[in-house]
Design a protein around this motif. Structure first.
Motif, PDB file in Angstrom:
ATOM      1  N   GLU A  38       5.367  12.833   3.869  1.00 21.40           N
ATOM      2  CA  GLU A  38       4.012  12.963   4.436  1.00 21.40           C
ATOM      3  C   GLU A  38       3.602  11.683   5.159  1.00 21.40           C
ATOM      4  O   GLU A  38       2.993  11.727   6.228  1.00 21.40           O
ATOM      5  CB  GLU A  38       3.008  13.298   3.323  1.00 21.40           C
ATOM      6  N   VAL A  39       3.981  10.555   4.559  1.00 18.74           N
ATOM      7  CA  VAL A  39       3.666   9.273   5.203  1.00 18.74           C
ATOM      8  C   VAL A  39       4.413   9.176   6.532  1.00 18.74           C
ATOM      9  O   VAL A  39       3.831   8.825   7.563  1.00 18.74           O
ATOM     10  CB  VAL A  39       4.053   8.086   4.295  1.00 18.74           C
ATOM     11  N   THR A  69       0.829  -1.205   0.000  1.00 22.75           N
ATOM     12  CA  THR A  69       0.000   0.000   0.000  1.00 22.75           C
ATOM     13  C   THR A  69       0.864   1.257   0.000  1.00 22.75           C
ATOM     14  O   THR A  69       0.435   2.300  -0.487  1.00 22.75           O
ATOM     15  CB  THR A  69      -0.948   0.017   1.208  1.00 22.75           C
ATOM     16  N   LEU A  70       2.098   1.133   0.509  1.00 22.83           N
ATOM     17  CA  LEU A  70       2.984   2.296   0.489  1.00 22.83           C
ATOM     18  C   LEU A  70       3.269   2.704  -0.962  1.00 22.83           C
ATOM     19  O   LEU A  70       3.274   3.895  -1.292  1.00 22.83           O
ATOM     20  CB  LEU A  70       4.283   1.985   1.245  1.00 22.83           C
ATOM     21  N   SER A  71       3.469   1.706  -1.835  1.00 26.97           N
ATOM     22  CA  SER A  71       3.685   2.025  -3.250  1.00 26.97           C
ATOM     23  C   SER A  71       2.468   2.716  -3.832  1.00 26.97           C
ATOM     24  O   SER A  71       2.595   3.662  -4.618  1.00 26.97           O
ATOM     25  CB  SER A  71       3.957   0.750  -4.048  1.00 26.97           C
ATOM     26  N   ALA A  72       1.276   2.240  -3.433  1.00 24.27           N
ATOM     27  CA  ALA A  72       0.052   2.861  -3.931  1.00 24.27           C
ATOM     28  C   ALA A  72      -0.017   4.319  -3.480  1.00 24.27           C
ATOM     29  O   ALA A  72      -0.446   5.194  -4.235  1.00 24.27           O
ATOM     30  CB  ALA A  72      -1.173   2.094  -3.441  1.00 24.27           C
ATOM     31  N   LEU A  73       0.418   4.574  -2.240  1.00 14.86           N
ATOM     32  CA  LEU A  73       0.413   5.960  -1.756  1.00 14.86           C
ATOM     33  C   LEU A  73       1.406   6.798  -2.549  1.00 14.86           C
ATOM     34  O   LEU A  73       1.130   7.932  -2.916  1.00 14.86           O
ATOM     35  CB  LEU A  73       0.785   6.004  -0.270  1.00 14.86           C
ATOM     36  N   LEU A  74       2.585   6.215  -2.816  1.00 14.05           N
ATOM     37  CA  LEU A  74       3.658   7.010  -3.408  1.00 14.05           C
ATOM     38  C   LEU A  74       3.451   7.307  -4.893  1.00 14.05           C
ATOM     39  O   LEU A  74       4.050   8.246  -5.412  1.00 14.05           O
ATOM     40  CB  LEU A  74       5.015   6.329  -3.172  1.00 14.05           C
ATOM     41  N   VAL A  75       2.623   6.517  -5.604  1.00 10.92           N
ATOM     42  CA  VAL A  75       2.345   6.898  -6.990  1.00 10.92           C
ATOM     43  C   VAL A  75       1.223   7.940  -7.053  1.00 10.92           C
ATOM     44  O   VAL A  75       1.008   8.559  -8.087  1.00 10.92           O
ATOM     45  CB  VAL A  75       1.967   5.705  -7.913  1.00 10.92           C
TER      46      VAL A  75
END
Ligand code: ATP
Ligand code: MG
Lengths: 287, 354
Positions: free
Chosen positions: B207-208, B194-200
């Motif tokens: 921010e994370v 999900t971190l990748s989903a946030l970063l794209v």
């Protein structure tokens, strides 16, 4: 002509010593669907990772909506949608919570999450936690998330992976709707039927390079050979003959074969994208 | 960095919290620990030494014992009753002061002093009661003792173990809520992708990380505060107390972000936590064992964050007593920021290579 939504020039990527993408170039126009067709390990996902800013290319340049991808520009990121190869949803949240959360990150005030879920056939399960979804439902959820910000550029890495044929067809229809809305779509697949049906243009990618890129029709015209397969009764047995259609002797040959026995079936055969792929790369799309 | 997006992530994490076992565990554990430790040690150790006295005259010693806060005094009528109570461990020790004892002491007669000590009593209580008795006799005598006896209460003026356990529980509450929750939340986002989903999306890594740090700080603050309330240690200056708790909470959260960015999955996070656990918890052991050389505690970074809480909440001190601690811990936290920067960039690379 409008500016290309995706513009890639000779980008490369290596995982350590392994060159995964060996310098590829292409463009995708707004409203166009470009299908990346290639076998496992061809470099499809790596290309998408570079274009979505997950990894920096080792060489070459690429622009999304006119901005260099290395800039990591939030304004550009706000205009792209990504469907990842690996499912990455918040399993402890419901489908609607997932979509609402991501919508909020894009600054969307009141997202129409339910409408988006309806498009992928999940509206009636909107309030259930994603944890309780089947594999295919999670995949549809992945696609719906990529749509949440009405993106101008869509990256879809194997969007129909694990979907049943009926659902696949309906998802393909929604992808076409997105393109019709004006989105530039880059999708990957190893399903030649999907590439054929969905793509305005197809890029054959093998071993980190694009070996051909054109419309499916042109590819077939250029590289494919049409033929006729004829089955005949031959005494007590059955004989099968294949006659190529694109040679000067085709007519003569056909007459000869048809006249040589009792014809059981005649099929015209058009080269598939897979045939052409094999012809060009010496390998199939699977395995 | 966008505060709006940061708060959206924080709000998501707070909403997801109650659905996460680690989060719930972080909340329950300090309470359970407080309860267990209070039951196990609190009543056992904290009880004052109990002394029974049979005073056949009107000895000054009885009067002095009565004035002592640290001793629970029972005055009995007969030596027989006294012996019975000592044997039954109703009291830790019994003292029989015969008629005219004070006068006899003063005239240098060396009268007999009967001190009965219960076999089941704690050695610490025996020691306290015997030394106190001898001290009081010397006072009655009115002469300077032949040697200069200095009774030194180790460390924290003889604070009971239940009080000295407060930093241990506090450290636990702070570490689990402030460091473990945000780091495991971050690692979970890495593992689930999900971190990748946030970063794209337009979200930035910073921010994370700030959202996770705030999550840890808020949770640690609540937990630390509740722990102090439960342990009845709130000091006398509420504002300073809030300040030092916020400070320590933020400090733990920074450690949590270091762990969370450094660990690539939960297995490596547990290794890191186990490896750093002793290092993090070492300083609180020094509150528990005041006889250890206390300067060693100061070698551990967490000392500088936890000590202000000890000073303010337990010892009732003010800002003047803790500002050095606060400055040192701020320095440590600031020094960790570039470390987090490096780890965060590495994290983003590792994310894709997985
Ligand atoms: N994290 C990684 N570490 C090392 N090598 C990798 C990594 N990811 C991919 N590769 C290698 O890079 C090459 C391209 O992989 P990529 O994932 O881009 O292929 P793909 O075309 O998406 O394949 P598939 O159809 O299986 O998804 C492969 O040889 C693969 O082994
Ligand atoms: Mg792939």
């Amino acid at each position: 002509m409008t500016e290309a939504a995706i513009k890639v020039e000779d980008i490369t990527y290596a995982y350590g010593d392994l060159l995964a993408v060996k310098g590829i170039s292409f463009e995708v126009q707004p409203g166009e669907i470009l299908g990346f067709l290639g076998p496992n390990g061809a470099g499809k996902s790596t290309t998408i990772k570079m274009l979505t800013g997950q990894v920096a290319p080792k060489g070459g340049r690429a622009q999304i909506l006119g901005a260099d991808i290395t800039l990591d520009d939030p304004d550009i990121q706000a205009r792209i949608g990504v469907c990842f190869e690996e499912k990455n949803l918040y399993l402890a949240m419901s489908a609607k919570e997932n979509l609402d959360f991501f919508a909020s990150l894009y600054g969307i005030k009141d997202p129409d999450s339910l409408e988006i879920l309806r498009r992928v056939g999940l509206a009636d399960r909107a309030k259930d936690r994603v944890k309780t979804y089947s594999k295919g439902m999670r995949q549809r959820m992945m696609i719906s998330r990529a749509f949440i910000n009405k993106p101008d550029v869509l990256f879809l890495d194997e969007p129909t992976d694990g979907l049943d044929p009926v659902t696949s067809a309906s998802i393909r229809a929604t992808i076409k709707e997105e393109a019709a809305r004006g989105a530039a779509v880059l999708l990957t697949t190893h399903d030649m039927f999907e590439a054929d049906e969905l793509s305005d243009r197809v890029a054959f990618i093998n071993d980190g390079v694009i070996v051909a890129i054109d419309t499916p029709e042109n590819l077939k015209l250029k590289y494919g050979k049409r033929s006729v397969k004829i089955r005949l009764r031959n005494g007590s047995g059955v004989r099968e003959e294949t006659v190529a259609l694109d040679t000067p002797q085709s007519g003569e040959l056909l007459k000869e074969v048809v006249g040589s026995g009792e014809v059981l079936t005649i099929h015209t055969e058009e080269a598939t994208l897979e045939d052409i792929f094999i012809q060009m790369t010496g390998r199939g799309l699977v395995g | 960095m966008s505060l709006t997006r940061m708060f959206k992530i924080l709000r998501k994490d707070l909403a997801l919290g109650p659905r996460s076992p680690i989060f719930l565990w972080a909340i329950i554990l300090p309470f359970a620990l407080t309860l267990i430790l209070q039951v196990a040690f609190g009543s056992l150790f904290a009880a004052k030494p109990r002394m029974a006295v049979v005073d056949e005259g009107a000895s000054e010693i009885t009067a002095s014992l009565r004035k002592m806060d640290g001793i629970e005094l029972t005055v009995l009528d007969t030596p027989e009753e006294l012996k019975k109570q000592v044997k039954a461990n109703d009291v830790d020790a019994g003292l029989v002061l015969p008629r005219g004892f004070d006068d006899a002491v003063r005239s240098g007669e060396k009268p007999l002093l009967e001190l009965y000590i219960g076999g089941e009593s704690l050695s610490s209580n025996r020691l306290i009661l015997s030394v106190t008795t001898l001290d009081l006799v010397r006072e009655v005598e009115g002469t300077a003792p032949p040697v200069d006896v200095r009774i030194e209460n180790f460390g924290n003026e003889g604070l009971p173990v239940s009080v000295r356990l407060v930093p241990v529980i506090m450290m636990y509450a702070l570490f689990i809520a402030g460091a473990f929750v945000p780091s495991s939340s971050l690692v979970e986002e890495k593992e689930n992708g999900t971190l990748s989903a946030l970063l794209v999306s337009p979200v930035k890594a910073s921010e994370v990380l700030v959202a996770k740090a705030l999550l840890g700080t808020i949770l640690a603050f609540v937990m630390a505060f509740m722990t102090l309330v439960l342990n009845n240690a709130l000091g006398g200056q509420p504002l300073v107390l809030v300040l030092v708790i916020v400070w320590a909470s933020a400090f733990s959260a920074v450690l949590g972000i270091v762990i969370g960015t450094a660990a690539k999955d939960s297995a490596s996070m547990f290794t890191l936590v186990k490896g750093s656990g002793i290092f993090l918890f070492a300083p609180v052991a020094f509150y528990l064992f005041p006889e250890w050389p206390q300067w060693i505690a100061k070698l551990f970074p967490t000392f500088w964050a936890i000590d202000p809480i000890w000073q303010v909440a337990v010892l009732g001190k003010g800002l003047d007593a803790v500002w050095v601690d606060l400055v040192v811990s701020l320095g440590i936290a600031l020094a960790l920021v570039p470390v987090i920067g490096v780890l965060s960039r590495r994290m983003q690379r590792v994310l894709v290579a997985e």
